[in-house]
Design a protein around this motif. Structure first.
Motif, mmCIF file in Angstrom:
data_model
loop_
_atom_site.group_PDB
_atom_site.id
_atom_site.type_symbol
_atom_site.label_atom_id
_atom_site.label_comp_id
_atom_site.label_asym_id
_atom_site.label_seq_id
_atom_site.Cartn_x
_atom_site.Cartn_y
_atom_site.Cartn_z
ATOM 1 N N ASP A 43 5.108 7.993 0.735
ATOM 2 C CA ASP A 43 5.284 8.143 -0.708
ATOM 3 C C ASP A 43 4.725 9.486 -1.162
ATOM 4 O O ASP A 43 5.225 10.081 -2.122
ATOM 5 C CB ASP A 43 4.567 7.007 -1.435
ATOM 6 N N TYR A 44 3.684 9.939 -0.494
ATOM 7 C CA TYR A 44 3.123 11.267 -0.702
ATOM 8 C C TYR A 44 3.123 11.985 0.635
ATOM 9 O O TYR A 44 2.873 11.375 1.681
ATOM 10 C CB TYR A 44 1.694 11.211 -1.235
ATOM 11 N N VAL A 45 3.405 13.279 0.602
ATOM 12 C CA VAL A 45 3.421 14.094 1.816
ATOM 13 C C VAL A 45 2.456 15.251 1.625
ATOM 14 O O VAL A 45 2.525 15.969 0.624
ATOM 15 C CB VAL A 45 4.837 14.624 2.125
ATOM 16 N N ILE A 87 -6.378 15.665 -3.213
ATOM 17 C CA ILE A 87 -4.946 15.941 -3.383
ATOM 18 C C ILE A 87 -4.215 14.657 -3.758
ATOM 19 O O ILE A 87 -3.381 14.637 -4.677
ATOM 20 C CB ILE A 87 -4.358 16.545 -2.091
ATOM 21 N N ILE A 88 -4.528 13.573 -3.062
ATOM 22 C CA ILE A 88 -3.895 12.284 -3.363
ATOM 23 C C ILE A 88 -4.217 11.835 -4.784
ATOM 24 O O ILE A 88 -3.358 11.324 -5.509
ATOM 25 C CB ILE A 88 -4.356 11.210 -2.347
ATOM 26 N N LEU A 89 -5.460 12.043 -5.197
ATOM 27 C CA LEU A 89 -5.881 11.673 -6.552
ATOM 28 C C LEU A 89 -5.038 12.401 -7.602
ATOM 29 O O LEU A 89 -4.625 11.812 -8.611
ATOM 30 C CB LEU A 89 -7.363 11.983 -6.733
ATOM 31 N N LYS A 146 0.833 -1.200 0.000
ATOM 32 C CA LYS A 146 0.000 0.000 0.000
ATOM 33 C C LYS A 146 0.872 1.256 0.000
ATOM 34 O O LYS A 146 1.932 1.296 0.615
ATOM 35 C CB LYS A 146 -0.904 0.021 1.241
ATOM 36 N N LEU A 147 0.402 2.251 -0.719
ATOM 37 C CA LEU A 147 1.089 3.530 -0.676
ATOM 38 C C LEU A 147 1.016 4.128 0.727
ATOM 39 O O LEU A 147 0.015 3.968 1.426
ATOM 40 C CB LEU A 147 0.463 4.503 -1.672
ATOM 41 N N ASP A 161 -7.673 3.467 1.013
ATOM 42 C CA ASP A 161 -6.876 2.248 1.183
ATOM 43 C C ASP A 161 -5.382 2.599 1.183
ATOM 44 O O ASP A 161 -4.630 2.197 0.301
ATOM 45 C CB ASP A 161 -7.202 1.257 0.066
ATOM 46 N N PHE A 162 -4.976 3.365 2.194
ATOM 47 C CA PHE A 162 -3.577 3.769 2.321
ATOM 48 C C PHE A 162 -3.119 3.564 3.765
ATOM 49 O O PHE A 162 -3.913 3.658 4.701
ATOM 50 C CB PHE A 162 -3.382 5.246 1.966
#
Length: 313
Positions: free
Chosen positions: A91-93, A110-112, A5-6, A36-37
């Motif tokens: 992986d994303y901040v 934002i994640i999208l 998972k990310l 789902d993260f």
């Protein structure tokens, strides 16, 4: 079993927000219930004088995905946020104000955008929280966009999203006089902008008064561009030319009209104009020199006094 998972890191700065912190964490948790993260919440306490750190410690003891960072003194929001970004492992901040002015509910969008290939996602609000914010914001962006010609996203909020590549680049910037907006602008890369509904502070009053906002505005403008000193030099040259022309005009009047009554108004006005201009030029030069002094000292950007759940993510 390998978890593919990310991972998402949410970074928020905390100052005088002891009553807001539980609500902030609760709303972030609610957002991720339907996502789902794997995620961590990094709460950076910028040495807040209230009970914020004890509240953070209690939450960290109950939720291992919440990381608490206590700075040794008050370094200011820009450095506090930078420290949290440095400790982020996702992986994303995603960074945000800790007073709930930035809505956590915007995180999925934002994640999208990050998943679709953008390196940085800006957010902006069309409306401001009050007239002071609106006025200072308009002044700041007028100077930056129209006068200095810096191509920056107007009305942007602290709420932003970055991918791992961007964060790695961000963490290579070590200047002490820093602004998040300035560094993000300097890095560039592929970006997009989301419009969100910014909110008023959930509880209490913002610590950002007009003086602090003005100081941040000056630091940001001077750190992003050398044009202020160029504009002042041009303006000084223009005033010098005008003063020469006025001197010639005065001399001609004196020759043609020797009996013309003389007054002190012109002298007084000239003294005020040129004195103000000299002080302005010296102020801008002094500010640039103070930037140089702070950088050549090469002091640590921040000092962490305590970390909770550092390796839990």
């Amino acid at each position: 079993m390998i978890n593919n998972k990310l991972k998402i890191s949410i970074v928020a700065t905390i100052y005088n927000s002891e009553k807001i912190i539980p609500v902030l964490v609760e709303r972030i948790n609610a957002v991720f219930e339907n996502l789902d993260f794997n995620y961590e919440i990094i709460l950076v306490n910028d040495n807040s004088p209230d009970n914020s750190w004890n509240v953070i410690k209690e939450i960290c003891n109950n939720q291992k995905n919440v990381k608490g960072i206590l700075l040794s003194r008050n370094f200011g929001q820009q450095i506090a946020m930078s420290s949290g970004m440095n400790y982020a492992k996702g992986d994303y901040v995603i960074i945000m104000d800790g007073d709930l002015q930035n809505p956590p509910e915007a995180i999925p969008e934002i994640i999208l955008k990050l998943e679709s290939g953008f390196d940085v996602v800006y957010t902006r609000s069309i409306t401001r929280n009050n007239k002071t914010d609106e006025w200072t914001s308009k002044l700041f962006y007028f100077l930056l966009l129209k006068v200095l010609k810096v191509k920056i996203v107007p009305n942007q909020l602290m709420l932003k999203g970055f991918n791992k590549k961007f964060i790695t680049l961000f963490n290579t910037y070590h200047e002490n006089i820093r602004t998040i907006i300035g560094i993000v602008y300097d890095i560039g890369l592929k970006s997009c902008v989301l419009n969100v509904n910014n909110s008023s502070r959930y509880e209490g009053k913002s610590s950002y008064n007009f003086t602090k906002r003005f100081s941040l505005m000056v630091d940001l403008i001077l750190s992003m561009s050398n044009k202020p000193i160029e504009r002042v030099i041009f303006f000084s040259l223009m005033v010098f030319v005008i003063s020469i022309l006025m001197s010639l005009w005065t001399l001609i009047n004196y020759i043609l009209y020797p009996n013309l009554p003389q007054g002190y108004s012109t002298i007084i006005i000239s003294i005020f104009v040129f004195s103000s201009l000299i002080l302005l030029v010296l102020g801008i030069i002094g500010k640039y020199i103070s930037f140089i002094l702070n950088e050549v000292r090469n002091r640590p950007l921040y000092i962490v006094q305590e970390i909770i759940n550092e390796d839990k993510f």
